[in-house]
Design an enzyme around this catalytic site. Structure first.
Site, PDB file in Angstrom:
ATOM      1  N   SER A 164       5.139   9.939   6.428  1.00 27.18           N
ATOM      2  CA  SER A 164       3.360   9.725   5.826  1.00 27.18           C
ATOM      3  C   SER A 164       2.355   9.896   5.627  1.00 27.18           C
ATOM      4  O   SER A 164       2.347  11.484   5.729  1.00 27.18           O
ATOM      5  CB  SER A 164       3.763   7.953   6.253  1.00 27.18           C
ATOM      6  OG  SER A 164       2.266   6.990   5.993  1.00 27.18           O
ATOM      7  N   ASP A 192       2.660  10.532   0.974  1.00 25.94           N
ATOM      8  CA  ASP A 192       3.785  10.022   0.370  1.00 25.94           C
ATOM      9  C   ASP A 192       3.510   8.961  -0.536  1.00 25.94           C
ATOM     10  O   ASP A 192       4.414   8.081  -1.819  1.00 25.94           O
ATOM     11  CB  ASP A 192       5.184   9.188   1.284  1.00 25.94           C
ATOM     12  CG  ASP A 192       4.535   7.993   2.277  1.00 25.94           C
ATOM     13  OD1 ASP A 192       3.316   8.021   2.450  1.00 25.94           O
ATOM     14  OD2 ASP A 192       5.367   6.835   2.277  1.00 25.94           O
ATOM     15  N   ASP A 225       2.183   5.581  -0.717  1.00 27.07           N
ATOM     16  CA  ASP A 225       2.127   4.146  -0.375  1.00 27.07           C
ATOM     17  C   ASP A 225       0.806   3.131  -0.472  1.00 27.07           C
ATOM     18  O   ASP A 225       0.982   2.560  -0.455  1.00 27.07           O
ATOM     19  CB  ASP A 225       3.207   3.845   0.286  1.00 27.07           C
ATOM     20  CG  ASP A 225       3.578   4.440   1.742  1.00 27.07           C
ATOM     21  OD1 ASP A 225       2.714   5.076   2.123  1.00 27.07           O
ATOM     22  OD2 ASP A 225       4.020   4.047   2.240  1.00 27.07           O
ATOM     23  N   ASP A 231      -2.743   8.548   0.578  1.00 25.33           N
ATOM     24  CA  ASP A 231      -1.685   9.339   1.296  1.00 25.33           C
ATOM     25  C   ASP A 231      -0.799  10.645   0.920  1.00 25.33           C
ATOM     26  O   ASP A 231      -0.169  10.314   0.510  1.00 25.33           O
ATOM     27  CB  ASP A 231      -0.876   8.661   3.174  1.00 25.33           C
ATOM     28  CG  ASP A 231      -0.018   7.922   3.116  1.00 25.33           C
ATOM     29  OD1 ASP A 231       0.235   7.936   1.483  1.00 25.33           O
ATOM     30  OD2 ASP A 231       0.459   6.977   3.821  1.00 25.33           O
TER      31      ASP A 231
END
Length: 571
Positions: free
Chosen positions: A146, A299, A301, A297
């Site tokens: 993340s 990734d 999400d 961010d």
């Protein structure tokens, strides 16, 4: 220390490759403190899965800890899923070693006769969640850390419903992992069972994202000027295409941050919760007169949203503000279309703003509140199939629109945020004015988060001691208000600190404490599930009679929060 040394010496045996043995021997010889940190515990699953610093050792992300986790998952799937051919889909982000680790994970699964769908290149986490159900897989795995610093990586497991693992599967998998010796990992890949995937899944994912995130047919999307930054992450693979597909043409990408890069060279932290991370994007927005800034961010999400305030300055919304505006927008759309019939709900979490509950209630819709982490919101969708899930979010900059993705989803949430902004602009309003209108209608809620980092073995003990003190010696007053209740999610109890009455909390146990006063002032404390931090969440509220007075009320609420922080000696 002797136990740690013995544990480390096991990594000098032929089970481990020469590079790993060399790294461990160097630590034994020259760096006992680092050695202790790497072996004092095993990497564990937290609220976001398994996440940590890369390197050799049981408390690090490496080929062997990932292999052990995957072997344990394989064993659990084989024993608990009755299918002739099991299958798992794997995605990975832009971090160092993510692609290599994804192949290691694929090798172990295939060695256990499990079919693997492996994305050919980095992809957003929400696309992995979507792909699990789209490809009818039994599980999914994404290699990501993340928004953590560059030295981190991680591993999140999803179940067949597309949501992250929850009870009983999480504990079942963990038990299988913990029962394994490293020598039992099967790394001997069956390449015939590994299938590369990409564009075909991308196409369907983006189509569904646009369908769920672009709800109003009569919006002039060409009139919204957008600045977007991927912060060197995976969203560059999906968000620009989704915006284009939805009809947004005035989109400006921060070019210096376009290229995926695990070093995240232009930011101190690739976290859209932090204004500094979006500084290049907001600077560009000011240069070109953009209406909205979106940053995601690594990734993809969670998303940060910055919009023009009443003075025309760019202002970064916090996660609570964004989720309130987007939830209100969705509820209004459902109401306009005559779809609200008492069989809908929105999702939130225990540390998120209670304003979203008030907004939903004003439409006659209930809010289901779960523990921190989107896996609990995804579980709500599964647990209440007779109800329609409208949308849900949490304070940490995550939102989920509908249930085609079962995790926080910055692709669809980006489209929804732009939808809100475009329609508001068309109607002579703005994203920020929509938020102020909600404050006038309900109440002005102001939230603030403090994260205190405590690294290593000693730090973990300090965090536990802080929570123990707050649990066993409760705060009784803040800023002149008596604390009315203390919710202890570890003990599953809610205690009225004035009358002494205790009631039971019907939720899974979690190390979270929430203090609340009669006026709605809240203080929550919890350890991070993915970082060496303890987090304190503050929420205060006051009536707002008119949007013109928002600045004054906000300053008063900010001052109240700062007084509480000072009282608690947290500054």
């Amino acid at each position: 220390m002797n136990d740690i040394l013995e544990k480390a010496k096991q990594w000098l045996t032929p089970i481990f490759d020469a590079e790993t043995q060399t790294e461990i021997q160097e630590l034994i010889t020259n760096n006992p403190d680092d050695l202790a940190d790497r072996f004092y515990k095993d990497m564990e699953f937290g609220t976001g899965g398994m996440r940590g610093t890369m390197g050799a050792g049981t408390n690090r992300i490496n080929k062997y800890t990932l292999g052990r986790a995957t072997q344990g998952l394989s064993n659990y799937l084989i024993e608990n899923v009755d299918k002739e051919q099991l299958s798992v889909v794997i995605a990975y982000d832009c971090r160092h070693n993510s692609k290599k680790f994804a192949k290691v994970v694929a090798d172990v699964l295939s060695a256990n006769n499990i079919k693997v769908f492996l994305f050919e290149d980095l992809r957003p986490t929400p696309e992995l969640s979507f792909a699990v159900r789209h490809l009818d897989c039994d599980a999914g795995i994404v290699l990501t850390a993340s928004h953590n610093p560059p030295e981190y990586n991680g591993y999140k497991v999803y179940w067949a419903d597309g949501g992250q693992i929850v009870p009983p599967n999480d504990s079942g998998i963990i038990n299988k992992v913990n029962a394994l010796e490293f020598s039992e990992i099967n790394f001997d890949a069956n390449e015939e069972l590994i299938e590369m995937i990409g564009a075909d899944v991308d196409k369907v994912f983006i189509e569904n994202s646009v369908k769920n995130g672009s709800l109003s047919p009569n919006i002039d999307r060409k009139n919204l000027k957008i600045v977007f930054t991927s912060l060197h992450g995976t969203s560059i693979m999906s968000v620009p295409d989704a915006l284009s597909e939805a009809g947004y043409t005035d989109v400006h990408i921060v070019e210096e941050q376009r290229k995926p890069d695990g070093d995240f060279p232009t930011v101190k932290s690739p976290n859209p919760e932090e204004p500094e991370a979006l500084e290049m994007a907001t600077n560009l927005a000011n240069e070109i007169g953009a209406d909205i800034v979106i940053g995601t961010d690594p990734d993809c999400d969670r998303l940060g949203v910055a919009v023009r305030d009443m003075d025309g300055s760019m202002k970064l919304m916090n996660g609570n503000q964004t989720m309130v505006v987007m939830t209100d927008f969705l509820l209004r759309k459902w109401k306009e279309e005559g779809k609200l019939n008492g069989k809908q709900f929105v999702g939130s979490t225990i540390v998120s703003t209670e304003l979203v509950n008030d907004v939903a209630a004003s439409f006659g819709v209930g809010t289901k509140v779960g523990l921190t982490g989107f896996k609990w919101i995804a579980k709500m969708v599964k647990d209440f199939p007779e109800l329609n899930f409208i949308g849900g979010g949490e304070e940490s900059f995550g939102y989920m629109v509908g249930d085609f993705v079962r995790d926080k989803d910055a692709v669809t949430a980006t489209l929804l945020a732009c939808e809100v902004a475009a329609l508001a602009k068309q109607n002579g309003s703005s994203f920020y004015k929509e938020l102020l209108d909600i404050y006038v209608r309900e109440s002005f809620y102001k939230e603030h988060l403090i994260s205190i980092t405590k690294k290593g073995m000693d730090g973990a003990a300090e965090i536990q001691q802080m929570l123990s003190d707050m649990r066993n010696n409760p705060i009784t007053e803040v800023d002149g208000e008596k604390i009315e209740s203390l919710c202890d999610y570890q003990a599953s109890t809610k205690k009225n600190l004035i009358t002494g009455d205790v009631t039971e909390i019907d939720m899974p146990k979690s190390n979270v404490l929430i203090y609340q006063t009669a006026s709605g002032t809240r203080i929550a404390a919890r350890p991070s599930g993915t970082e060496p931090k303890i987090k304190f969440y503050f929420s205060v509220n006051a009536p707002l009679d008119a949007a013109e007075n928002a600045e004054k009320v906000e300053a008063e609420l900010d001052a109240k929060i700062q007084r509480i922080i000072k009282e608690m000696k947290l500054n």
